[in-house]
Scaffold this motif. Structure first.
Motif, PDB file in Angstrom:
ATOM      1  N   LYS A   1       9.925  13.505 -14.515  1.00  0.00           N
ATOM      2  CA  LYS A   1      11.648  13.622 -14.278  1.00  0.00           C
ATOM      3  C   LYS A   1      11.978  12.677 -13.184  1.00  0.00           C
ATOM      4  O   LYS A   1      12.955  12.136 -13.132  1.00  0.00           O
ATOM      5  N   LYS A   2      11.192  12.573 -12.014  1.00  0.00           N
ATOM      6  CA  LYS A   2      11.349  11.786 -10.835  1.00  0.00           C
ATOM      7  C   LYS A   2      10.685  10.442 -11.170  1.00  0.00           C
ATOM      8  O   LYS A   2       9.292  10.702 -11.393  1.00  0.00           O
ATOM      9  N   ARG A   3      11.092   9.210 -10.924  1.00  0.00           N
ATOM     10  CA  ARG A   3      10.600   7.931 -11.177  1.00  0.00           C
ATOM     11  C   ARG A   3       9.470   7.860 -10.064  1.00  0.00           C
ATOM     12  O   ARG A   3       8.490   7.042 -10.621  1.00  0.00           O
ATOM     13  N   THR A   4       9.512   8.257  -8.986  1.00  0.00           N
ATOM     14  CA  THR A   4       8.471   8.056  -7.848  1.00  0.00           C
ATOM     15  C   THR A   4       7.364   9.161  -8.093  1.00  0.00           C
ATOM     16  O   THR A   4       6.565   8.951  -7.037  1.00  0.00           O
ATOM     17  N   ALA A   5       7.388  10.002  -8.693  1.00  0.00           N
ATOM     18  CA  ALA A   5       6.506  11.247  -8.689  1.00  0.00           C
ATOM     19  C   ALA A   5       5.115  10.846  -8.754  1.00  0.00           C
ATOM     20  O   ALA A   5       4.731   9.899  -9.284  1.00  0.00           O
ATOM     21  N   ASN A   6       4.425  11.585  -7.953  1.00  0.00           N
ATOM     22  CA  ASN A   6       2.956  11.298  -7.751  1.00  0.00           C
ATOM     23  C   ASN A   6       2.363  12.861  -7.405  1.00  0.00           C
ATOM     24  O   ASN A   6       2.563  13.459  -6.280  1.00  0.00           O
ATOM     25  N   ASN A   7       1.612  13.387  -8.550  1.00  0.00           N
ATOM     26  CA  ASN A   7       1.088  14.609  -8.138  1.00  0.00           C
ATOM     27  C   ASN A   7      -0.341  14.438  -8.626  1.00  0.00           C
ATOM     28  O   ASN A   7      -1.012  15.462  -8.500  1.00  0.00           O
ATOM     29  N   PHE A   8      -0.900  13.485  -8.831  1.00  0.00           N
ATOM     30  CA  PHE A   8      -2.313  13.074  -9.286  1.00  0.00           C
ATOM     31  C   PHE A   8      -2.958  11.978  -8.299  1.00  0.00           C
ATOM     32  O   PHE A   8      -4.369  11.882  -8.821  1.00  0.00           O
TER      33      PHE A   8
ATOM     34  N   PHE B   1       0.790  -0.910  -0.037  1.00  0.00           N
ATOM     35  CA  PHE B   1      -0.112   0.025  -0.127  1.00  0.00           C
ATOM     36  C   PHE B   1       0.807   1.319   0.086  1.00  0.00           C
ATOM     37  O   PHE B   1       1.404   1.752   1.040  1.00  0.00           O
ATOM     38  N   ASP B   2       1.053   1.822  -1.235  1.00  0.00           N
ATOM     39  CA  ASP B   2       2.183   2.737  -1.407  1.00  0.00           C
ATOM     40  C   ASP B   2       1.682   3.670  -2.632  1.00  0.00           C
ATOM     41  O   ASP B   2       1.261   2.892  -3.726  1.00  0.00           O
ATOM     42  N   HIS B   3       2.326   4.746  -2.696  1.00  0.00           N
ATOM     43  CA  HIS B   3       2.093   5.340  -4.212  1.00  0.00           C
ATOM     44  C   HIS B   3       3.291   5.040  -5.106  1.00  0.00           C
ATOM     45  O   HIS B   3       3.099   4.915  -6.420  1.00  0.00           O
ATOM     46  N   SER B   4       4.025   4.294  -4.794  1.00  0.00           N
ATOM     47  CA  SER B   4       5.142   3.870  -5.648  1.00  0.00           C
ATOM     48  C   SER B   4       5.106   2.404  -5.398  1.00  0.00           C
ATOM     49  O   SER B   4       4.902   1.931  -4.469  1.00  0.00           O
ATOM     50  N   ASN B   5       5.125   1.525  -6.599  1.00  0.00           N
ATOM     51  CA  ASN B   5       5.231   0.074  -6.721  1.00  0.00           C
ATOM     52  C   ASN B   5       6.437  -0.234  -6.159  1.00  0.00           C
ATOM     53  O   ASN B   5       7.448   0.362  -5.935  1.00  0.00           O
ATOM     54  N   PRO B   6       6.780  -1.533  -5.949  1.00  0.00           N
ATOM     55  CA  PRO B   6       7.896  -2.046  -5.287  1.00  0.00           C
ATOM     56  C   PRO B   6       9.183  -1.980  -6.056  1.00  0.00           C
ATOM     57  O   PRO B   6      10.441  -1.917  -5.582  1.00  0.00           O
ATOM     58  N   GLU B   7       9.188  -1.575  -7.588  1.00  0.00           N
ATOM     59  CA  GLU B   7      10.289  -1.011  -8.210  1.00  0.00           C
ATOM     60  C   GLU B   7      10.394   0.254  -8.360  1.00  0.00           C
ATOM     61  O   GLU B   7      11.590   0.704  -8.730  1.00  0.00           O
ATOM     62  N   GLY B   8       9.767   1.113  -7.472  1.00  0.00           N
ATOM     63  CA  GLY B   8       9.972   2.440  -7.365  1.00  0.00           C
ATOM     64  C   GLY B   8       9.369   3.324  -8.276  1.00  0.00           C
ATOM     65  O   GLY B   8       9.738   4.395  -8.414  1.00  0.00           O
TER      66      GLY B   8
ATOM     67  N   HIS C   1       4.238   8.163 -13.981  1.00  0.00           N
ATOM     68  CA  HIS C   1       4.651   7.184 -14.988  1.00  0.00           C
ATOM     69  C   HIS C   1       3.750   6.080 -15.527  1.00  0.00           C
ATOM     70  O   HIS C   1       3.516   5.907 -16.540  1.00  0.00           O
ATOM     71  N   ILE C   2       2.944   5.641 -14.389  1.00  0.00           N
ATOM     72  CA  ILE C   2       1.760   4.650 -14.993  1.00  0.00           C
ATOM     73  C   ILE C   2       0.595   5.098 -15.544  1.00  0.00           C
ATOM     74  O   ILE C   2       0.037   4.738 -16.291  1.00  0.00           O
ATOM     75  N   ILE C   3       0.417   6.536 -15.227  1.00  0.00           N
ATOM     76  CA  ILE C   3      -0.608   7.230 -15.982  1.00  0.00           C
ATOM     77  C   ILE C   3      -0.154   7.353 -17.362  1.00  0.00           C
ATOM     78  O   ILE C   3      -1.134   7.199 -18.433  1.00  0.00           O
ATOM     79  N   VAL C   4       0.831   7.705 -17.671  1.00  0.00           N
ATOM     80  CA  VAL C   4       1.597   8.009 -19.194  1.00  0.00           C
ATOM     81  C   VAL C   4       1.531   6.481 -19.901  1.00  0.00           C
ATOM     82  O   VAL C   4       1.148   6.427 -21.156  1.00  0.00           O
ATOM     83  N   GLN C   5       1.637   5.558 -19.028  1.00  0.00           N
ATOM     84  CA  GLN C   5       2.022   4.194 -19.569  1.00  0.00           C
ATOM     85  C   GLN C   5       0.493   3.584 -19.976  1.00  0.00           C
ATOM     86  O   GLN C   5       0.293   2.720 -20.897  1.00  0.00           O
TER      87      GLN C   5
END
Length: 193
Positions: A115-122, A88-95, A100-104
């Motif tokens: 720019k930041k792999r762990t970014a969460n703005n949304f 239960f986290d905003h980043s998955n186990p791979e960070g 990034h998931i939104i774009v994928q």
């Protein structure tokens, strides 16, 4: 020894596969939470009374959020991944974070938000609520949320969150095998800023 290793490997893979098979996406309750949120934004005074909360209703955004299939897909992926891999986290186990998931999932974002792999703005996340509407209510009540950030996010109560226009909600159920019985992801975003 080698046979023992193979059996252990097969057991863990079977357990993981079995857990994944039990996770079910509940799109109906996700859409109900979307409707609840639209209703809250439309008449915050009445909805606040019904929910038993008090805050400055004039700060609630009047932007009518639009359901977006790419964001819904990203939110479902996030909720399902947390359930299947028991975190239960905003980043998955791979960070990898929600941006990034939104774009994928096919929703374009400004490259500055990647720019930041762990970014969460949304994204706001919740767990163990019987329905997505109950999860949405928990965000709005804000108990245990520092600075009421989930409330600000879903109700668009500051300049940034108030400018967001598109929404997707993912809600999954897990009968057994995970820390929580339900997982929810709410993604509210916009293409540019």
């Amino acid at each position: 020894m080698r046979i023992c290793s193979i059996l252990v490997f097969l057991f863990f893979n079977a357990a993981l596969y079995g857990q994944r098979m039990k996770v079910s996406v509940d799109r109906t309750t996700a859409k109900e939470a979307y409707t609840y949120l639209l209703d809250f934004r439309e008449d915050p005074k009445a909805m606040m009374r019904a929910l038993g909360v008090h805050f400055d209703h004039s700060k609630v955004s009047k932007v009518r959020l639009r359901w977006n299939k790419e964001l819904a897909r990203a939110a479902e992926l996030r909720a399902r991944d947390m359930a299947e891999r028991n975190y239960f986290d905003h980043s998955n186990p791979e960070g990898v974070g929600p941006n990034h998931i939104i774009v994928q999932a096919g929703y374009s974002l400004n490259s500055d938000w990647l720019k930041k792999r762990t970014a969460n703005n949304f994204e706001s996340i919740a767990a163990n609520h019987p329905t997505a509407v109950e999860g949405m209510k928990a965000f709005i009540i804000g108990k245990g949320s520092p600075g009421f950030m989930h409330r600000k996010h879903v109700l668009g109560m500051d300049d940034w969150n108030g400018s967001l226009q598109d929404i997707g909600i993912g809600f999954v159920r897990v009968p057994a095998g995970a820390a929580y019985k339900t997982y929810m992801s709410v993604i509210i975003a916009k293409h540019d800023w």
